[in-house]
Scaffold this motif. Structure first.
Motif, PDB file in Angstrom:
ATOM      1  N   GLU A 154       7.628   1.738 -59.368  1.00 40.06           N
ATOM      2  CA  GLU A 154       6.845   0.935 -59.777  1.00 40.06           C
ATOM      3  C   GLU A 154       7.316  -0.142 -59.685  1.00 40.06           C
ATOM      4  O   GLU A 154       8.181  -1.353 -59.969  1.00 40.06           O
ATOM      5  N   LEU A 155       6.214  -0.850 -58.849  1.00 35.09           N
ATOM      6  CA  LEU A 155       6.273  -2.464 -57.765  1.00 35.09           C
ATOM      7  C   LEU A 155       5.575  -3.038 -58.530  1.00 35.09           C
ATOM      8  O   LEU A 155       4.604  -3.293 -58.313  1.00 35.09           O
ATOM      9  N   VAL A 207       1.900  -4.539 -50.431  1.00 37.14           N
ATOM     10  CA  VAL A 207       2.911  -3.750 -50.969  1.00 37.14           C
ATOM     11  C   VAL A 207       2.567  -2.820 -49.867  1.00 37.14           C
ATOM     12  O   VAL A 207       1.761  -1.787 -50.924  1.00 37.14           O
ATOM     13  N   ASP A 208       3.389  -1.711 -49.342  1.00 35.81           N
ATOM     14  CA  ASP A 208       2.776  -1.147 -48.624  1.00 35.81           C
ATOM     15  C   ASP A 208       4.005   0.287 -48.756  1.00 35.81           C
ATOM     16  O   ASP A 208       4.509   0.208 -48.172  1.00 35.81           O
ATOM     17  N   TYR A 209       2.953   1.342 -49.837  1.00 37.34           N
ATOM     18  CA  TYR A 209       4.041   2.558 -50.078  1.00 37.34           C
ATOM     19  C   TYR A 209       4.335   3.219 -49.188  1.00 37.34           C
ATOM     20  O   TYR A 209       5.288   3.837 -49.116  1.00 37.34           O
ATOM     21  N   TYR A 210       2.962   3.602 -48.163  1.00 41.11           N
ATOM     22  CA  TYR A 210       3.400   4.653 -47.228  1.00 41.11           C
ATOM     23  C   TYR A 210       5.011   3.665 -46.791  1.00 41.11           C
ATOM     24  O   TYR A 210       5.706   4.398 -45.634  1.00 41.11           O
ATOM     25  N   VAL A 211       4.929   2.244 -45.715  1.00 36.49           N
ATOM     26  CA  VAL A 211       5.759   2.027 -45.155  1.00 36.49           C
ATOM     27  C   VAL A 211       6.558   1.990 -46.262  1.00 36.49           C
ATOM     28  O   VAL A 211       8.263   2.383 -45.435  1.00 36.49           O
ATOM     29  N   ILE A 212       7.000   1.612 -47.767  1.00 32.52           N
ATOM     30  CA  ILE A 212       8.622   1.477 -48.527  1.00 32.52           C
ATOM     31  C   ILE A 212       8.646   3.593 -48.401  1.00 32.52           C
ATOM     32  O   ILE A 212       9.976   3.116 -48.675  1.00 32.52           O
ATOM     33  N   ALA A 213       8.181   3.929 -48.541  1.00 38.01           N
ATOM     34  CA  ALA A 213       8.391   5.552 -48.464  1.00 38.01           C
ATOM     35  C   ALA A 213       9.175   6.124 -47.271  1.00 38.01           C
ATOM     36  O   ALA A 213      10.240   6.684 -47.637  1.00 38.01           O
ATOM     37  N   ASN A 214       8.092   6.019 -46.270  1.00 33.22           N
ATOM     38  CA  ASN A 214       9.087   5.933 -45.582  1.00 33.22           C
ATOM     39  C   ASN A 214      10.583   5.610 -44.610  1.00 33.22           C
ATOM     40  O   ASN A 214      11.516   6.078 -44.349  1.00 33.22           O
ATOM     41  N   HIS A 215      10.685   4.129 -45.514  1.00 30.75           N
ATOM     42  CA  HIS A 215      11.951   3.282 -45.201  1.00 30.75           C
ATOM     43  C   HIS A 215      13.239   4.233 -45.760  1.00 30.75           C
ATOM     44  O   HIS A 215      14.146   3.713 -45.341  1.00 30.75           O
ATOM     45  N   LEU A 221      12.630  -5.726 -48.366  1.00 27.41           N
ATOM     46  CA  LEU A 221      11.367  -5.298 -48.017  1.00 27.41           C
ATOM     47  C   LEU A 221      10.258  -6.241 -48.525  1.00 27.41           C
ATOM     48  O   LEU A 221       9.385  -6.699 -47.401  1.00 27.41           O
ATOM     49  N   HIS A 222      10.497  -6.650 -49.621  1.00 23.90           N
ATOM     50  CA  HIS A 222       9.042  -7.137 -50.669  1.00 23.90           C
ATOM     51  C   HIS A 222      10.089  -8.173 -51.496  1.00 23.90           C
ATOM     52  O   HIS A 222      10.495  -7.498 -52.690  1.00 23.90           O
ATOM     53  N   PRO A 223      10.626  -9.020 -51.727  1.00 26.87           N
ATOM     54  CA  PRO A 223      11.871  -9.834 -52.059  1.00 26.87           C
ATOM     55  C   PRO A 223      10.423 -10.749 -53.134  1.00 26.87           C
ATOM     56  O   PRO A 223      10.889 -10.650 -54.275  1.00 26.87           O
ATOM     57  N   GLU A 224       9.237 -10.459 -52.999  1.00 27.69           N
ATOM     58  CA  GLU A 224       8.213 -11.122 -54.060  1.00 27.69           C
ATOM     59  C   GLU A 224       8.053 -10.052 -55.553  1.00 27.69           C
ATOM     60  O   GLU A 224       7.881 -10.322 -56.478  1.00 27.69           O
ATOM     61  N   VAL A 225       8.388  -8.380 -54.963  1.00 29.70           N
ATOM     62  CA  VAL A 225       8.440  -6.909 -56.029  1.00 29.70           C
ATOM     63  C   VAL A 225       9.325  -7.653 -56.955  1.00 29.70           C
ATOM     64  O   VAL A 225      10.678  -7.592 -56.068  1.00 29.70           O
ATOM     65  N   THR A 226       9.000  -7.177 -58.292  1.00 30.31           N
ATOM     66  CA  THR A 226       9.881  -6.607 -59.028  1.00 30.31           C
ATOM     67  C   THR A 226       9.807  -5.037 -59.253  1.00 30.31           C
ATOM     68  O   THR A 226       8.899  -4.712 -59.904  1.00 30.31           O
ATOM     69  N   ALA A 274      15.021  -9.434 -56.144  1.00 35.25           N
ATOM     70  CA  ALA A 274      15.682 -10.138 -55.201  1.00 35.25           C
ATOM     71  C   ALA A 274      16.498 -11.228 -56.113  1.00 35.25           C
ATOM     72  O   ALA A 274      17.807 -11.226 -55.165  1.00 35.25           O
ATOM     73  N   ALA A 275      16.420 -11.770 -56.822  1.00 41.32           N
ATOM     74  CA  ALA A 275      17.436 -12.257 -57.161  1.00 41.32           C
ATOM     75  C   ALA A 275      18.683 -11.808 -57.997  1.00 41.32           C
ATOM     76  O   ALA A 275      19.852 -12.268 -57.875  1.00 41.32           O
TER      77      ALA A 275
END
Length: 130
Positions: A38-39, A56-64, A91-96, A122-123
């Protein structure tokens, strides 16, 4: 950017095959864990207008994440959850990132599944070496 915008990307039941567990019966055994992500993000930068900027590309995240855990061993599902959250915010420092791990314990036949969940930004990893 305020992360409490209400914009959320979900990726549910990502199946990862890894060696996980610390009890004797689990050592050396590949197991499938299910990962729910949950991003929390902000769709305003691009996605709200059908633009890829800020996506925020869930395809890229899942593969990573799948590639990241390949060949690794974890004793604890808690450690896996934190590690996956770390990778997401790299990958996405702006997300929680909220990461939930579910697995069926091999040594507990009467338990259908166990789960853990962690929430990181990220913090939370800022003090770690890069």
């Amino acid at each position: 950017m305020n992360q409490r915008t209400g914009d959320t990307v979900y990726c549910n039941q990502l199946a990862l095959d890894i060696e996980i567990g610390f009890h004797e019966v689990e050592r050396g055994v590949q197991q499938t864990v299910l990962v729910d992500l949950e991003l929390t993000t902000n769709f305003g930068r691009g996605p709200a207008s059908d633009n890829f900027a800020g996506l925020v590309d869930y395809y890229v995240i899942a593969n990573h994440l799948t590639a990241h855990v390949a060949g690794r061993r974890y004793a604890l599902i808690e450690a896996l959850a934190v590690d996956l959250a770390r990778e997401i915010v790299k990958l996405h420092p702006e997300v929680t990132a909220k990461v939930r791990i579910v697995k069926q314990p091999l040594d507990m036949p009467r338990v259908r599944s166990v789960a853990v969940e962690c929430v990181r930004t990220a913090a939370d990893f800022a003090a770690e070496p890069r």
